[in-house]
Design a protein around this motif. Structure first.
Motif, mmCIF file in Angstrom:
data_model
loop_
_atom_site.group_PDB
_atom_site.id
_atom_site.type_symbol
_atom_site.label_atom_id
_atom_site.label_comp_id
_atom_site.label_asym_id
_atom_site.label_seq_id
_atom_site.Cartn_x
_atom_site.Cartn_y
_atom_site.Cartn_z
ATOM 1 N N HIS A 13 -16.875 23.464 -10.846
ATOM 2 C CA HIS A 13 -16.708 23.114 -9.451
ATOM 3 C C HIS A 13 -17.406 22.173 -8.790
ATOM 4 C CE1 HIS A 13 -15.355 27.328 -9.189
ATOM 5 N NE2 HIS A 13 -14.873 27.111 -8.026
ATOM 6 N N LYS A 14 -18.514 21.753 -9.428
ATOM 7 C CA LYS A 14 -19.306 20.354 -8.775
ATOM 8 C C LYS A 14 -18.515 18.940 -9.269
ATOM 9 C CE LYS A 14 -22.721 18.751 -11.167
ATOM 10 N NZ LYS A 14 -24.047 18.613 -11.717
ATOM 11 N N PHE A 15 -18.003 18.956 -10.637
ATOM 12 C CA PHE A 15 -17.144 17.791 -11.038
ATOM 13 C C PHE A 15 -15.833 17.866 -10.232
ATOM 14 C CE2 PHE A 15 -20.514 17.715 -14.288
ATOM 15 C CZ PHE A 15 -20.606 16.623 -14.436
ATOM 16 N N LEU A 16 -15.391 19.063 -10.101
ATOM 17 C CA LEU A 16 -13.950 19.034 -9.434
ATOM 18 C C LEU A 16 -14.165 18.471 -7.878
ATOM 19 C CD1 LEU A 16 -11.074 20.150 -9.405
ATOM 20 C CD2 LEU A 16 -11.854 22.174 -8.600
ATOM 21 N N LYS A 17 -15.210 18.741 -7.270
ATOM 22 C CA LYS A 17 -15.483 18.067 -6.139
ATOM 23 C C LYS A 17 -15.377 16.900 -6.031
ATOM 24 C CE LYS A 17 -18.162 18.894 -1.883
ATOM 25 N NZ LYS A 17 -18.518 17.188 -1.665
ATOM 26 N N LYS A 18 -16.278 16.323 -6.999
ATOM 27 C CA LYS A 18 -16.511 14.754 -7.119
ATOM 28 C C LYS A 18 -15.184 14.162 -7.238
ATOM 29 C CE LYS A 18 -21.232 14.726 -8.742
ATOM 30 N NZ LYS A 18 -22.286 14.332 -9.811
ATOM 31 N N ALA A 19 -14.556 14.632 -8.380
ATOM 32 C CA ALA A 19 -13.115 14.184 -8.758
ATOM 33 C C ALA A 19 -12.143 14.234 -7.255
ATOM 34 C CB ALA A 19 -12.170 14.830 -9.928
ATOM 35 N N ASN A 20 -12.061 15.200 -6.788
ATOM 36 C CA ASN A 20 -11.212 15.164 -5.434
ATOM 37 C C ASN A 20 -11.649 14.296 -4.296
ATOM 38 O OD1 ASN A 20 -9.126 17.282 -6.147
ATOM 39 N ND2 ASN A 20 -10.767 18.720 -5.860
ATOM 40 N N ASP A 21 -13.196 14.069 -4.268
ATOM 41 C CA ASP A 21 -13.330 13.165 -3.233
ATOM 42 C C ASP A 21 -13.043 11.696 -3.739
ATOM 43 O OD1 ASP A 21 -14.706 15.287 -1.906
ATOM 44 O OD2 ASP A 21 -16.732 14.889 -2.565
ATOM 45 N N LYS A 22 -13.263 11.518 -5.003
ATOM 46 C CA LYS A 22 -13.125 10.067 -5.604
ATOM 47 C C LYS A 22 -11.632 9.942 -5.874
ATOM 48 C CE LYS A 22 -13.701 6.264 -7.774
ATOM 49 N NZ LYS A 22 -13.959 5.163 -6.926
ATOM 50 N N GLN A 23 -10.853 10.903 -5.954
ATOM 51 C CA GLN A 23 -9.288 10.633 -5.947
ATOM 52 C C GLN A 23 -8.994 10.586 -4.405
ATOM 53 O OE1 GLN A 23 -6.210 12.803 -8.387
ATOM 54 N NE2 GLN A 23 -6.304 14.091 -6.492
ATOM 55 N N ARG A 24 -9.499 11.258 -3.540
ATOM 56 C CA ARG A 24 -9.075 10.996 -2.154
ATOM 57 C C ARG A 24 -9.441 9.501 -1.480
ATOM 58 N NH1 ARG A 24 -11.610 14.617 -0.425
ATOM 59 N NH2 ARG A 24 -10.362 16.273 -0.889
ATOM 60 N N LYS A 25 -10.552 9.265 -2.016
ATOM 61 C CA LYS A 25 -11.168 7.793 -1.585
ATOM 62 C C LYS A 25 -9.992 6.681 -2.445
ATOM 63 C CE LYS A 25 -15.205 4.779 -1.233
ATOM 64 N NZ LYS A 25 -16.728 4.890 -1.750
ATOM 65 N N PHE A 26 -10.112 7.059 -3.430
ATOM 66 C CA PHE A 26 -9.127 5.901 -4.423
ATOM 67 C C PHE A 26 -7.663 6.055 -3.637
ATOM 68 C CE2 PHE A 26 -6.153 5.305 -8.035
ATOM 69 C CZ PHE A 26 -6.754 4.014 -8.334
ATOM 70 N N TYR A 27 -7.044 6.871 -3.379
ATOM 71 C CA TYR A 27 -5.850 6.696 -2.982
ATOM 72 C C TYR A 27 -5.519 6.564 -1.562
ATOM 73 C CZ TYR A 27 -3.678 8.010 -7.361
ATOM 74 O OH TYR A 27 -3.353 8.056 -8.976
ATOM 75 N N ALA A 30 0.822 -1.580 0.025
ATOM 76 C CA ALA A 30 0.162 -0.178 -0.045
ATOM 77 C C ALA A 30 0.802 1.259 0.018
ATOM 78 C CB ALA A 30 -1.131 0.002 1.009
ATOM 79 N N THR A 31 2.071 1.132 0.481
ATOM 80 C CA THR A 31 2.945 2.412 0.407
ATOM 81 C C THR A 31 3.776 2.316 -0.749
ATOM 82 O OG1 THR A 31 3.004 2.163 2.731
ATOM 83 C CG2 THR A 31 4.808 3.297 1.930
ATOM 84 N N HIS A 32 4.280 1.138 -1.225
ATOM 85 C CA HIS A 32 5.446 1.258 -2.214
ATOM 86 C C HIS A 32 4.750 0.830 -3.561
ATOM 87 C CE1 HIS A 32 8.528 1.922 0.766
ATOM 88 N NE2 HIS A 32 8.029 1.073 1.691
ATOM 89 N N MET A 33 3.635 0.275 -3.625
ATOM 90 C CA MET A 33 3.031 -0.083 -5.166
ATOM 91 C C MET A 33 2.157 0.693 -5.432
ATOM 92 S SD MET A 33 5.146 -2.380 -5.882
ATOM 93 C CE MET A 33 4.205 -2.860 -7.425
ATOM 94 N N LEU A 34 1.722 2.100 -5.153
ATOM 95 C CA LEU A 34 0.838 2.727 -5.696
ATOM 96 C C LEU A 34 0.787 3.073 -7.050
ATOM 97 C CD1 LEU A 34 0.932 5.962 -2.994
ATOM 98 C CD2 LEU A 34 -0.657 3.946 -3.068
ATOM 99 N N ASP A 35 -0.519 2.986 -7.838
ATOM 100 C CA ASP A 35 -0.455 3.075 -9.092
ATOM 101 C C ASP A 35 0.198 1.822 -9.866
ATOM 102 O OD1 ASP A 35 -2.357 5.167 -9.399
ATOM 103 O OD2 ASP A 35 -0.609 6.527 -9.292
ATOM 104 N N GLY A 36 0.512 0.720 -9.134
ATOM 105 C CA GLY A 36 1.134 -0.264 -9.626
ATOM 106 C C GLY A 36 0.057 -1.719 -9.956
ATOM 107 N N PHE A 37 -1.090 -1.586 -10.159
ATOM 108 C CA PHE A 37 -1.990 -2.414 -10.511
ATOM 109 C C PHE A 37 -1.555 -3.214 -11.831
ATOM 110 C CE2 PHE A 37 -5.675 -0.297 -8.131
ATOM 111 C CZ PHE A 37 -5.639 -0.965 -6.957
ATOM 112 N N GLU A 38 -1.064 -2.566 -12.776
ATOM 113 C CA GLU A 38 -0.942 -3.455 -14.001
ATOM 114 C C GLU A 38 0.489 -4.167 -13.778
ATOM 115 O OE1 GLU A 38 -2.493 -3.485 -16.686
ATOM 116 O OE2 GLU A 38 -4.003 -2.035 -16.224
#
Length: 585
Positions: free
Chosen positions: A254-268, A70-78
């Motif tokens: 602004h609405k989509f920006l908030k959704k993207a930030n919320d999704k990105q925060r949850k994702f990472y 979780a610390t060293h393989m971020l964005d390493g799914f592929e």
């Protein structure tokens, strides 16, 4: 009139929009709060123990300072998708390795068993005696024990290692499929959120650009004062409408920006770390399971040194126990002749009535050299038949047949009894030699493709036929002598008055004898007398006259020779087989 637009589409407002876009890609989180390694390791240990110690209530714990995916393989799914596929293929190859090793061990065990079974019933070795025979038997037994040890090792490699690995791979292929599906869904959801944000941002930028152009056109026309008020109002309305569209696009942005930030925060911070923990758990379980498999392999392999040491001690003890002097003693006790050195042969003067005149053979055992001469003269006469029988001694077997080789002091009844015993022994020899002749006849046919061997065998066959003919002549002579004694002829030679009388009686007896053996041969060749035999071991023919067969094959035995080699057929093939490799059924 321009105030609402200026408030919504000023350069400061654009700066705020860019600041939100820049914040849409934050730095990776420094910790993964939802799933600690403690919980991951506990789950891993529970699963691993189900493979190693299903009934165990306690399990060893992993080190808590293990580096985290979780610390060293971020964005390493592929990369992890490919890695998990590769390691499962590696597991399959390792299972294949243990299967091949098992097959090799099984073949080796089978070869050891085959050697032990082939030479244990060997007739030549069976003649060994005493402590050396015990030593040889121990070697054979230990060889079979070693074969059993390798067979057990082979079976364990499959049942305890190779098969569990393949079952583990099947289970983990399902786990990997879910991990990959979950990872691709999370990645797609994140990509969709960023794509929606990019669309909203592009629309916002385009609307702002249109509003800026409309406002500028209106302000320029107003400053020049050359345009009619009606047209000027139209330009102002158009600018206001463009500004309103820009403000609406800014709200969507602004609405989509908030959704993207919320999704990105949850994702990472939640979804990706959790899935990376599951990938790490997948690999840790795999390595722990393989470690247990190699631990089993090591344990199985470590069974050989103590086994071989114990086997070596048994062999050493038997080797040391071989007592040559004792074995010689045992042999002599079982095989001694019981004879002693004969007395010195005394001189015997010539006597025309001596039964042994003209014979190079010494008197039969039990006869005397002096006083017996007169007894021989009174109890027997020197007939031509007796002389002829004596001169044929070198052409017959080593045993002396006929009246001429009996003790002259014997009574007629004793002579008759002795001759009948000789006749019984001779018939047995004739029967055995008849079987040998038949075997040679078959060999002559088998050597059709080898002229040299065929010629040699044909010579042996001819010698055997001559020997049989001489033995049958001897049989006729014995039957004639018995008939003469039965007819009342005494020691004075009443039954042997002339050679012609003897020849006439022999001529009368010989057809009967020939008829008897002709009938015997017909009986032996009768297919109804054939028997079935089952192969106890595999046998590989060593030459073209022998018959190869496998354990369990059913053979038809047409001739059982006393030599231990039987003649048999299997399908459209036939040849000689060792009788200690088959059993009658």
């Amino acid at each position: 009139d321009s105030t609402p637009y200026t408030h919504g589409c000023s350069s400061n407002s654009n700066t705020v929009g860019r600041r939100h876009i820049d914040s849409a890609l934050p730095s990776p989180p420094s910790s993964c709060a939802p799933h600690t390694l403690e919980r991951v390791f506990q789950t891993l240990l529970t699963t691993t123990q189900s493979y190693l110690h299903p009934a165990s209530s306690s399990a060893p714990r992993f080190h808590t300072n293990t580096m985290k995916y979780a610390t060293h393989m971020l964005d390493g799914f592929e990369f992890l998708y490919k890695r998990t596929d590769d390691v499962l293929k590696s597991c399959k190859d390792q299972a294949m390795f243990f299967q091949k090793l098992s097959a090799t061990e099984a073949d080796y065990a089978k070869d050891l068993t085959k050697i032990a079974k082939k030479y244990r019933p060997c007739k030549t070795v069976a003649q060994e005696l005493g402590s050396f025979k015990a030593c040889y038997d121990t070697v054979q037994a230990e060889l079979e024990n070693r074969a059993n040890q390798h067979a057990t090792f082979s079976a364990n490699l499959v049942s305890e290692i190779a098969t569990p690995i393949l079952n583990f791979v099947k289970e983990k292929e399902l786990t990997r499929k879910k991990l990959v599906t979950d990872g691709k869904k999370l990645t797609k959801d994140m990509a969709d959120a960023l794509a929606a944000l990019a669309t909203a941002k592009g629309n916002y930028m385009a609307k702002c650009k249109v509003a800026d152009a409309a406002t500028g056109h209106y302000q320029k026309a107003k400053a020049e004062g050359s345009i009619k008020p009606k047209e000027l109002n139209k330009l102002n309305a158009k600018a206001s409408k463009a500004a309103e569209a820009a403000r609406a696009a800014d709200q969507d942005y602004h609405k989509f920006l908030k959704k993207a930030n919320d999704k990105q925060r949850k994702f990472y911070e939640q979804e990706m770390p959790q899935l990376l923990d599951e990938f790490q758990q997948f690999e840790e379980q795999r390595l722990q399971f393989l470690k247990s498999c190699f631990g089993k392999f090591t344990a199985f392999a470590n069974e050989f040194p103590p086994f071989l040491e114990k086997s070596g001690q048994v062999l050493s003890q038997m080797h040391e126990s071989v007592d040559i002097e004792k074995d010689i003693h045992v042999f002599l006790e079982q095989s001694k002749t019981g004879k002693s050195v004969p007395p010195e042969i005394s001189y015997e003067p010539y006597n025309p009535t001596n039964d042994f005149a003209g014979s190079s053979s010494p008197p039969p055992a039990g006869g005397s050299s002096s006083g017996s001469s007169s007894k021989s003269s009174s109890k027997s006469s020197s007939t031509p038949a007796a002389s002829a029988a004596a001169t044929e001694d070198s052409a017959r077997s080593t045993k002396d047949y006929g009246l001429a080789h009996l003790n002259p002091s014997m009574s007629d009844s004793e002579k008759k009894s002795a001759l009948e015993q000789q006749l019984t022994e001779l018939k047995a020899e004739i029967k055995a030699d008849t079987k040998t002749k038949k075997g040679l006849e078959k060999l002559v046919k088998f050597y059709a493709s080898d002229p040299v061997a065929q010629e040699k065998t044909a010579g042996e066959l001819e010698e055997q036929k001559q020997k049989l003919a001489q033995m049958k002549d001897t049989q006729a002579m014995l039957e004639s002598d018995i008939a003469s004694l039965s007819g009342g002829g005494g020691g004075g030679g009443g039954g042997h008055s002339s050679r012609g009388g003897h020849d006439e009686e022999a001529a009368q007896e010989e057809p009967v004898a020939q008829e008897e053996f002709a009938e015997e041969e017909l009986i032996e060749d009768d297919p109804s007398k054939y028997v079935q035999a089952r192969g106890m071991y595999d046998y590989e023919a060593t030459n073209e006259t022998e018959l190869s067969f496998n354990e369990g094959d059913i053979l038809t035995v047409t001739d059982q020779d006393d030599s231990g080699w039987w003649f048999a057929t299997l399908g459209d093939r036939s040849g000689f087989v060792p009788n200690n490799y088959v059993e009658l059924v």
